[in-house]
Scaffold this motif. Structure first.
Motif, short mmCIF file in Angstrom:
data_model
loop_
_atom_site.label_atom_id
_atom_site.label_comp_id
_atom_site.label_asym_id
_atom_site.label_seq_id
_atom_site.Cartn_x
_atom_site.Cartn_y
_atom_site.Cartn_z
N ASN A 43 0.82 -1.22 0.00
CA ASN A 43 0.00 0.00 0.00
C ASN A 43 0.85 1.26 0.00
O ASN A 43 0.49 2.27 -0.61
CB ASN A 43 -0.93 0.01 1.22
CG ASN A 43 -2.05 -1.00 1.10
OD1 ASN A 43 -2.43 -1.38 0.00
ND2 ASN A 43 -2.58 -1.44 2.23
N ASN A 44 2.00 1.21 0.68
CA ASN A 44 2.86 2.39 0.75
C ASN A 44 3.54 2.69 -0.58
O ASN A 44 3.99 3.81 -0.82
CB ASN A 44 3.92 2.20 1.84
CG ASN A 44 3.32 2.26 3.23
OD1 ASN A 44 2.27 2.87 3.44
ND2 ASN A 44 3.96 1.61 4.18
N GLU B 127 1.98 2.46 -3.48
CA GLU B 127 0.99 2.99 -4.40
C GLU B 127 0.91 4.51 -4.28
O GLU B 127 0.91 5.05 -3.17
CB GLU B 127 -0.38 2.37 -4.12
CG GLU B 127 -1.43 2.80 -5.11
CD GLU B 127 -2.76 2.10 -4.88
OE1 GLU B 127 -3.66 2.26 -5.72
OE2 GLU B 127 -2.90 1.41 -3.85
N LYS B 128 0.83 5.16 -5.42
CA LYS B 128 0.76 6.61 -5.43
C LYS B 128 -0.57 7.09 -4.86
O LYS B 128 -1.63 6.53 -5.15
CB LYS B 128 0.92 7.14 -6.85
CG LYS B 128 0.99 8.67 -6.92
CD LYS B 128 1.23 9.15 -8.34
CE LYS B 128 1.29 10.68 -8.38
NZ LYS B 128 1.52 11.18 -9.76
N LYS B 129 -0.52 8.13 -4.04
CA LYS B 129 -1.71 8.70 -3.43
C LYS B 129 -1.75 10.19 -3.70
O LYS B 129 -0.73 10.81 -4.01
CB LYS B 129 -1.73 8.43 -1.92
CG LYS B 129 -1.75 6.94 -1.56
CD LYS B 129 -1.78 6.74 -0.05
CE LYS B 129 -1.81 5.26 0.29
NZ LYS B 129 -1.85 5.02 1.76
N SER C 268 -8.28 3.91 -6.25
CA SER C 268 -9.63 3.93 -5.69
C SER C 268 -10.52 4.96 -6.37
O SER C 268 -11.73 4.98 -6.15
CB SER C 268 -9.58 4.22 -4.19
OG SER C 268 -9.11 5.54 -3.95
N GLN D 145 -5.58 11.47 2.46
CA GLN D 145 -4.90 10.83 1.35
C GLN D 145 -5.73 9.67 0.83
O GLN D 145 -6.24 8.87 1.61
CB GLN D 145 -3.51 10.33 1.76
CG GLN D 145 -2.47 11.42 1.93
CD GLN D 145 -1.09 10.83 2.11
OE1 GLN D 145 -0.93 9.71 2.57
NE2 GLN D 145 -0.07 11.60 1.76
N ILE D 146 -5.86 9.58 -0.49
CA ILE D 146 -6.55 8.45 -1.10
C ILE D 146 -5.67 7.87 -2.21
O ILE D 146 -4.89 8.59 -2.84
CB ILE D 146 -7.92 8.85 -1.67
CG1 ILE D 146 -7.77 9.94 -2.74
CG2 ILE D 146 -8.85 9.31 -0.57
CD1 ILE D 146 -9.07 10.26 -3.45
N ALA D 147 -5.80 6.58 -2.43
CA ALA D 147 -5.01 5.91 -3.47
C ALA D 147 -5.60 6.21 -4.84
O ALA D 147 -6.82 6.29 -5.01
CB ALA D 147 -5.00 4.41 -3.22
N LEU D 148 -4.74 6.37 -5.83
CA LEU D 148 -5.21 6.64 -7.19
C LEU D 148 -6.11 5.52 -7.69
O LEU D 148 -7.08 5.76 -8.42
CB LEU D 148 -4.02 6.82 -8.14
CG LEU D 148 -3.18 8.08 -7.99
CD1 LEU D 148 -2.17 8.16 -9.11
CD2 LEU D 148 -4.06 9.32 -7.99
#
Length: 246
Positions: free
Chosen positions: A36-37, A39-41, A59, A54-57
């Motif tokens: 998870n870390n 992944e670009k957010k 999602s 912060q949200i993951a791209l």
């Protein structure tokens, strides 16, 4: 430790499957956090409390232009605000999975279920976000089907307030002016808040703290309007009576 990659065409693109030896089960949490870390957010604004999150791209399903900002809808249905204009979104995201389909909308191609043709040579884009959300590409705009019902609700509230309530209060009811003013002010604000909620829940949460001030302002404006209208009405009545005397 050796790492082996395998491709599964039947797997959803938003899922990453990790297979380990049973004795490594105690490390699964650490492995998940490590993935998870990587992944670009991006940082967005939660309109309910005006805080940055912060949200993951991966999602994000749809990004839509909202004046000088953008609304960001994620796979779970939540909607956030992004403090940049849509024309800068693609450069900020820097991801090939996001495609700008018109001047107002960027979609995540990972969540495109299918394309289909419609009347008038239009293309319908059906997106899936886990809750069966359906949007349509119509006249260069991405429209949530539920939004059309919300517009209908706004029209009904407007007709009820301005077409029914005001006419009944000032032309048919025989209440004292103070009650007319209070009723009109209260229903105007409540109706307005209802229309705002139907149009945008984020906007509703932003302006809700100002409700007492808006109600007070509504009362003041209705008082001014009443005395202005009463003055004009009195002069007309006086002129009609004077004509009778003549």
């Amino acid at each position: 430790m050796d790492i082996i990659f395998e491709a599964d065409p039947g797997m959803d693109r938003s899922i990453t499957k990790v297979i380990t030896h049973p004795t490594e089960k105690e490390h699964w949490v650490n492995i998940k956090e490590a993935i998870n870390n990587t992944e670009k957010k991006i940082v967005v604004i939660n309109a309910k409390n005006n805080r940055n999150v912060q949200i993951a791209l991966s999602s994000i399903t749809v990004i839509e232009s909202k004046d000088r900002m953008c609304s960001v809808r994620v796979i779970t249905g939540e909607v956030y605000l992004l403090n940049i204009r849509l024309k800068f979104v693609e450069d900020t995201l820097n991801s090939p999975r996001f495609v700008k389909i018109n001047n107002q909308t960027v979609i995540n191609t990972s969540y495109i279920k299918e394309f289909s043709s419609t009347d008038n040579a239009r293309i319908e884009v059906i997106l899936t976000n886990g809750s069966g959300l359906l949007t349509i590409f119509f006249k260069d705009q991405l429209i949530d089907m539920l939004f059309l019902w919300r517009i209908a609700g706004i029209a009904v509230i407007s007709a009820g307030i301005f077409g029914v309530m005001y006419n009944a209060l000032w032309n048919h009811f025989t209440l004292k002016p103070i009650w007319n003013i209070l009723i009109a002010s209260t229903f105007s604000i409540l109706g307005g808040m209802g229309m705002i909620w139907l149009f945008s829940k984020d906007m509703f949460h932003v302006i809700t703290p100002w409700l007492p001030g808006m109600l007070l302002l509504s009362v003041v404006l209705h008082v001014i309007a009443f005395y202005f209208y009463a003055g004009i009405s009195s002069r007309k009545k006086a002129e009609e009576l004077n004509k009778i005397l003549k």
